[in-house]
Design an enzyme around this catalytic site. Structure first.
Site, mmCIF file in Angstrom:
data_model
loop_
_atom_site.group_PDB
_atom_site.id
_atom_site.type_symbol
_atom_site.label_atom_id
_atom_site.label_comp_id
_atom_site.label_asym_id
_atom_site.label_seq_id
_atom_site.Cartn_x
_atom_site.Cartn_y
_atom_site.Cartn_z
ATOM 1 N N CYS A 1 9.699 -22.904 -15.101
ATOM 2 C CA CYS A 1 11.103 -22.740 -14.740
ATOM 3 C C CYS A 1 11.273 -22.133 -13.347
ATOM 4 O O CYS A 1 12.347 -22.232 -12.751
ATOM 5 C CB CYS A 1 11.831 -21.916 -15.791
ATOM 6 S SG CYS A 1 11.075 -20.327 -16.166
ATOM 7 N N CYS B 1 -8.701 -1.266 3.441
ATOM 8 C CA CYS B 1 -8.235 0.043 2.996
ATOM 9 C C CYS B 1 -8.890 0.407 1.668
ATOM 10 O O CYS B 1 -8.966 -0.417 0.755
ATOM 11 C CB CYS B 1 -6.711 0.010 2.830
ATOM 12 S SG CYS B 1 -5.991 1.498 2.102
ATOM 13 N N CYS C 1 0.831 -1.201 0.000
ATOM 14 C CA CYS C 1 0.000 0.000 0.000
ATOM 15 C C CYS C 1 0.870 1.257 0.000
ATOM 16 O O CYS C 1 1.883 1.333 0.701
ATOM 17 C CB CYS C 1 -0.926 0.010 1.215
ATOM 18 S SG CYS C 1 -2.115 1.383 1.214
ATOM 19 N N CYS D 1 -5.635 0.747 -1.236
ATOM 20 C CA CYS D 1 -5.009 -0.417 -1.869
ATOM 21 C C CYS D 1 -5.989 -1.564 -2.122
ATOM 22 O O CYS D 1 -5.639 -2.541 -2.784
ATOM 23 C CB CYS D 1 -3.826 -0.917 -1.036
ATOM 24 S SG CYS D 1 -4.283 -1.611 0.578
#
Length: 362
Positions: free
Chosen positions: A314, A65, A38, A68
């Site tokens: 990978c 929040c 955030c 975020c």
């Protein structure tokens, strides 16, 4: 992943994205909980408490929040980026200007930074790639050069020809009927990925900020064919499977992969696909599995040459001591992917940041 509060607080201060989706911070003084990434002002150490999930934070009485948005599955992006991307999909032929952006209430410099941060290109470059992709598709379908030029927003015939030539490696009049790879951006919780496909399958799937991406694109255009942005049924199916993977619904992929390499590289890539989600292997283990026990370094090079991330996993290869090693998509993403897959596999988390080394058998 490690769960001690000192480590998590350090990650909070650093806005470490490797904990995205796996750790949240509650601020006692406000009653709000956030992602560790955030952008809000960081609270003091004594005023925070950490949680492993949004549900735990809410059960403790903390509210999400608004900045975020920790309840959103996808990581937060610029509102301008999301809205303009939808407009580009709706009007791919439109030639955008700074005046258009201002008329919609956006600051052109903010838009530029948002697209540069997410995709590595400016909004103007992103929009132009969509227009060119549309133009090339129309040329492929037998449309006239003039129609394609006008549809893509180019007033100058020479400018259009130059742009198309750079994109497909030929002049527009000769582009009709040529086999062309199709590209598109796919959004994920840990960053945009570039996907390139053909009727045969997926040629490339890489994170936008991979250092080797320009080289990989050049290799494709040289050895396979020209590339343009556009729509393709294979892209639609790939996007569906990528979304299922990141939503935690399925760790597997069954889209065909088209990747050129030496016989050794191909053997390594096949071995990588046999590592179960939630597990890891060392380079030495892969080398022994393909019956080349003397070639762990060559395995590492083949692992790094893979350009179809996630599908050919990978990221599941680690050092012999269990430590994370280099990953073109950035080490924080490697940690994120391993943790994400362990959750999908229902495995108990390791008390260390480093992934546990699994049994030898692939």
């Amino acid at each position: 992943m490690i769960r001690d509060d000192d480590t998590l607080y350090a990650a909070l201060i650093a806005r470490d994205p490797s904990y995205e989706g796996f750790a949240y911070v509650g601020v006692k003084t406000t009653g709000i909980f956030c992602r560790l990434t955030c952008a809000a002002r960081k609270p003091k150490r004594d005023n925070v408490v950490f949680f492993g999930s949004c549900e735990d934070a809410q059960s403790a009485g903390f509210r999400p929040c608004l900045r975020c948005k920790p309840l959103d599955r996808r990581r937060p992006t610029s509102g301008a980026l999301d809205a303009l991307r939808e407009k580009l999909k709706a009007e791919p032929e439109r030639r955008w200007t700074t005046g258009d952006l201002k008329a919609l209430g956006y600051d052109p410099s903010t838009v530029r930074r948002a697209f540069q941060r997410e995709y590595g290109v400016t909004f103007a470059q992103y929009a132009r790639s969509q227009r060119l992709g549309l133009a090339v598709s129309r040329l492929q379908q037998g449309g006239s050069v003039m129609d394609a030029q006008l549809d893509s927003g180019y007033e100058s015939g020479s400018g259009f020809r130059e742009a198309i030539t750079k994109l497909v490696g030929d002049a527009p009049a000769r582009a009709t009927g040529r086999p062309i790879l199709t590209a598109q951006w796919l959004d994920t919780p840990i960053g945009a990925m570039l996907a390139i496909v053909s009727n045969e399958g997926v040629h490339l799937l890489e994170f936008a900020d991979r250092t080797a991406l320009p080289t990989e694109i050049k290799r494709l255009t040289t050895h396979v064919g020209p590339i343009c942005f556009g729509s393709h049924a294979m892209l639609d199916e790939l996007a569906r499977q990528v979304a299922r993977y990141f939503d935690g619904q399925s760790p597997g992929f069954d889209v065909p992969v088209v990747q050129r390499g030496s016989a050794f590289e191909v053997s390594v890539w096949k071995a990588l696909r046999q590592i179960p989600a939630g597990s890891t292997r060392s380079y030495g283990e892969i080398a022994r599995f393909i019956e080349r026990p003397d070639a762990p370094r060559a395995v590492a090079r083949a692992n790094g040459a893979n350009q179809v991330a996630i599908i050919i996993p990978c990221h599941r290869v680690i050092g012999a001591d269990g430590s994370l090693t280099g990953y073109g998509g950035k080490l924080w993403r490697k940690k994120w992917l391993l943790e994400h897959e362990r959750r999908m596999a229902g495995l108990v988390m390791s008390p260390s940041l480093e992934p546990r080394q699994a049994a030898l058998a692939l």
